[in-house]
Design an enzyme around this catalytic site. Structure first.
Site, PDB file in Angstrom:
ATOM      1  N   ASP A  26       0.811  -1.228   0.000  1.00  0.00           N
ATOM      2  CA  ASP A  26       0.000   0.000   0.000  1.00  0.00           C
ATOM      3  C   ASP A  26       0.846   1.281   0.000  1.00  0.00           C
ATOM      4  O   ASP A  26       0.339   2.358  -0.292  1.00  0.00           O
ATOM      5  CB  ASP A  26      -0.917   0.037   1.230  1.00  0.00           C
ATOM      6  CG  ASP A  26      -1.950  -1.081   1.214  1.00  0.00           C
ATOM      7  OD1 ASP A  26      -1.965  -1.865   0.254  1.00  0.00           O
ATOM      8  OD2 ASP A  26      -2.733  -1.158   2.177  1.00  0.00           O
ATOM      9  N   LEU A  50      -3.454 -11.529  -6.559  1.00  0.00           N
ATOM     10  CA  LEU A  50      -2.569 -11.604  -7.730  1.00  0.00           C
ATOM     11  C   LEU A  50      -1.581 -10.440  -7.719  1.00  0.00           C
ATOM     12  O   LEU A  50      -0.501 -10.530  -8.290  1.00  0.00           O
ATOM     13  CB  LEU A  50      -3.391 -11.573  -9.024  1.00  0.00           C
ATOM     14  CG  LEU A  50      -4.332 -12.753  -9.209  1.00  0.00           C
ATOM     15  CD1 LEU A  50      -5.163 -12.598 -10.477  1.00  0.00           C
ATOM     16  CD2 LEU A  50      -3.541 -14.061  -9.271  1.00  0.00           C
TER      17      LEU A  50
HETATM   18  O1  F6P Z   1      -1.870  -3.985   4.008  1.00  0.00           O
HETATM   19  C1  F6P Z   1      -1.572  -4.611   2.814  1.00  0.00           C
HETATM   20  C2  F6P Z   1      -2.781  -5.256   2.215  1.00  0.00           C
HETATM   21  O2  F6P Z   1      -2.358  -5.853   1.044  1.00  0.00           O
HETATM   22  C3  F6P Z   1      -3.965  -4.314   2.008  1.00  0.00           C
HETATM   23  O3  F6P Z   1      -3.921  -3.616   0.822  1.00  0.00           O
HETATM   24  C4  F6P Z   1      -5.129  -5.253   2.078  1.00  0.00           C
HETATM   25  O4  F6P Z   1      -6.282  -4.596   2.520  1.00  0.00           O
HETATM   26  C5  F6P Z   1      -4.701  -6.248   3.077  1.00  0.00           C
HETATM   27  O5  F6P Z   1      -3.296  -6.283   3.034  1.00  0.00           O
HETATM   28  C6  F6P Z   1      -5.261  -7.622   2.827  1.00  0.00           C
HETATM   29  O6  F6P Z   1      -4.761  -8.480   3.763  1.00  0.00           O
HETATM   30  P1  F6P Z   1      -5.097 -10.007   4.017  1.00  0.00           P
HETATM   31  O7  F6P Z   1      -3.905 -10.756   3.554  1.00  0.00           O
HETATM   32  O8  F6P Z   1      -5.232 -10.108   5.495  1.00  0.00           O
HETATM   33  O9  F6P Z   1      -6.340 -10.332   3.275  1.00  0.00           O
END
Ligand code: F6P
Length: 360
Positions: A131, A282
């Site tokens: 992010d 992905l």
């Molecule tokens: O914080 C990084 C991130 O890739 C976010 O963009 C996303 O909301 C989250 O992790 C998703 O995480 P998880 O692996 O817990 O689904």
């Protein structure tokens, strides 16, 4: 000297190159490196024999090419006020004879590192998150690779969109920050980019898309397809971000996802053909880009330097393209969000093209 290294939070391309960098630099001084598996979980439980693996140059040799984390990740919070395990972490450092720990992670993993440092533990940090919203650094591991995937994917869906004159929603990650959507959408010349920092109205979205279609018509373009890159955290004015499930993680976050699908549903009666694809994981699984490999490797080297100098409670970082060091406390500051006034055009719902600035 014996150093433990762990990766926490969501996986990101660049974690393995950073681990390899740590091992490479540590080995030069004859230090031992121990991989701590599943993030803070390795140190937050007593029965952790299976969580510990010795690392050496021969083991990390291929790490630089690999996405994910060979040490695995978890969202374990060892300083969760409802289940504080600081004492167990201390016990484990003594049991494993660790002189220092390198935590590689984002806001949550490094936030926990900072608390543990304040409680006397010898910890340094390496920043990662696709992010790119972590305070204290201009670069976080994983962002560049994810951006490349978004750009390439937008081009791929454009073929389908072109063939069917589709209004195509491509949903990308970005819980609070729209960097991936903004820069990915910009690279792909997306027609509309929706980011969490600017809640939007559906009427405006429809109007912008129709305007763009009319402009295509008046310019004599044969193709009226449009690509919308939407961050998972983007939301309609007065609504919350769309959640993928109802379970909170240990740091109090919901998983987001589905906003593209919701928008597709809201717009399907206005346009001939609407489609939606979420890139989801992905984005995180591509081999690390050269940038994530190089910065990961150098972050690894610098983290070992910090330990040698006894500068615990710090994190390696990039500032204006230079490697630097900041206090771990920086990660507690507000996340780095897109500055809407400077970088986002709220009328066109797109990147502000008048402003040439690339960075935050
Ligand atoms: O914080 C990084 C991130 O890739 C976010 O963009 C996303 O909301 C989250 O992790 C998703 O995480 P998880 O692996 O817990 O689904």
């Amino acid at each position: 000297m014996r150093i433990g290294v762990l990766t926490g939070g969501g996986d990101a391309p660049g974690l393995n190159p950073a681990i390899a960098g740590v091992v490479e630099r540590a080995t030069m001084d004859g230090f031992e490196v121990v991989g701590l598996k599943r993030g803070w979980e390795a140190l937050a439980r007593r029965d952790n024999d299976k969580h510990v693996m010795k690392l050496g140059p021969e083991i990390v040799r291929e790490y630089s090419r690999l996405a994910g984390s060979k040490l695995q990740c978890s969202r374990t919070n060892p300083v969760n006020p409802k289940n504080d395990r600081t004492d167990i972490v201390k016990e484990n450092l003594a049991k494993l004879k660790l002189d220092a720990v390198i935590a590689i992670g984002g806001e949550d993993t490094l936030g926990a590192a900072e608390v543990l440092f304040e409680r006397g533990l010898p910890i340094v940090g390496i920043p990662k998150t696709i992010d790119r919203d972590l305070a204290g650094t201009d670069y976080t591991l994983g962002f560049d690779t994810a951006l490349n995937v978004i750009c390439e994917s937008a081009e791929r869906v454009a073929h389908t969109a072109e063939s069917h004159e589709t209004i195509f929603f491509l949903e990308v990650m970005g819980r609070h920050a729209g960097w991936l959507a903004l820069r990915g959408g910009e690279s792909a010349f997306a027609d509309v980019i929706l980011i969490p920092e600017h809640p939007f109205k559906v009427d405006q979205l429809i109007a912008v898309l129709k305007d763009r279609q009319n402009a295509s018509d008046s310019l004599g373009f044969e193709h009226r397809y449009k690509i919308i890159v939407v961050a998972e955290g983007a939301h309609i004015v007065g609504e919350e971000a769309v959640r993928r499930d109802s379970k909170l993680d240990e740091f109090g976050h919901y998983s987001l996802g589905g906003v593209g699908d919701r928008l597709k549903g809201l717009l399907e009666h206005e346009f001939k053909h609407t489609r939606y694809t979420a890139l989801a994981y992905l984005q995180r699984g591509a081999p690390p880009s050269q940038r994530d490999r190089q910065i990961g490797r150098r972050y690894g080297h610098s983290a070992v330097e910090l330990i040698k100098e006894g500068r615990f409670g710090h994190m390696v970082a990039v500032h204006r393209s230079k490697l630097t060091v900041v206090s771990l406390g920086e990660v507690k500051k507000s996340p780095k969000l897109v500055d809407v006034d400077r970088l986002y055009d709220t009328v066109r719902l797109n990147v502000k093209i008048e402003n040439p600035l690339l960075e935050s």
